[in-house]
Scaffold this motif. Structure first.
Motif, PDB file in Angstrom:
ATOM      1  N   GLU A 100     -10.052  11.915   0.889  1.00 18.64           N
ATOM      2  CA  GLU A 100      -8.991  11.049   0.387  1.00 18.64           C
ATOM      3  C   GLU A 100      -9.240   9.608   0.802  1.00 18.64           C
ATOM      4  N   GLY A 101      -9.664   9.399   2.027  1.00 16.21           N
ATOM      5  CA  GLY A 101      -9.940   8.047   2.513  1.00 16.21           C
ATOM      6  C   GLY A 101     -11.132   7.428   1.820  1.00 16.21           C
ATOM      7  N   ASN A 155       0.834  -1.196   0.000  1.00 19.83           N
ATOM      8  CA  ASN A 155       0.000   0.000   0.000  1.00 19.83           C
ATOM      9  C   ASN A 155       0.871   1.249   0.000  1.00 19.83           C
ATOM     10  N   SER A 163       1.060   9.320  -0.445  1.00 18.48           N
ATOM     11  CA  SER A 163       0.058  10.367  -0.615  1.00 18.48           C
ATOM     12  C   SER A 163      -0.379  10.942   0.727  1.00 18.48           C
ATOM     13  N   ALA A 164      -0.581  10.097   1.704  1.00 18.84           N
ATOM     14  CA  ALA A 164      -0.984  10.562   3.030  1.00 18.84           C
ATOM     15  C   ALA A 164       0.121  11.382   3.684  1.00 18.84           C
ATOM     16  N   GLN A 209     -10.181   6.410  -1.770  1.00 18.71           N
ATOM     17  CA  GLN A 209      -9.367   5.198  -1.802  1.00 18.71           C
ATOM     18  C   GLN A 209     -10.213   3.972  -1.540  1.00 18.71           C
ATOM     19  N   SER A 217      -0.544   4.913  -1.314  1.00 12.41           N
ATOM     20  CA  SER A 217      -1.449   5.640  -0.439  1.00 12.41           C
ATOM     21  C   SER A 217      -0.713   6.209   0.771  1.00 12.41           C
TER      22      SER A 217
END
Length: 104
Positions: A93-94, A22, A28-29, A97, A25
């Motif tokens: 964003e969450g 992952n 990105s976070a 995803q 992501s």
């Protein structure tokens, strides 16, 4: 005792494997977190000094002590705006995803 050590180490190795898969992501976070960290430091401080010097003392001709007070209110409001934006971006964003994960 060795069996306990092996069983306690297995879940962590699985977690590490999950994070490696992952990676996009997480990057990105972290970029989002870094961006909002910079905003949280610069925006309230910048607005404090700018509003104190240009708005309250410059345009409105307030005293030095009054301008401190009102500039602090502006800085606190800026902190709340940045925090609200961070929560909104993190929330969307969450959810985006999760939607991508469901379609795959």
């Amino acid at each position: 005792m060795e069996g306990l050590v092996k069983t306690s180490m297995n879940p962590t190795s699985e977690v590490v494997a999950d994070f490696r898969g992952n990676d996009g992501s997480m990057v990105s976070a972290l970029k989002t977190l870094l961006f909002f960290t910079v905003l949280m430091v610069t925006v309230p401080i910048g607005l404090y000094f700018a509003s104190k010097a240009y708005i309250f003392e410059g345009s409105l001709q307030m005293s030095n002590t009054d301008s401190y007070f009102y500039a602090a209110i502006v800085a606190v409001l800026a902190v709340h705006v940045v925090l609200a934006l961070f929560v909104y971006v993190a929330w969307t964003e969450g959810s985006s995803q999760r939607r991508k994960g469901k379609h795959d």
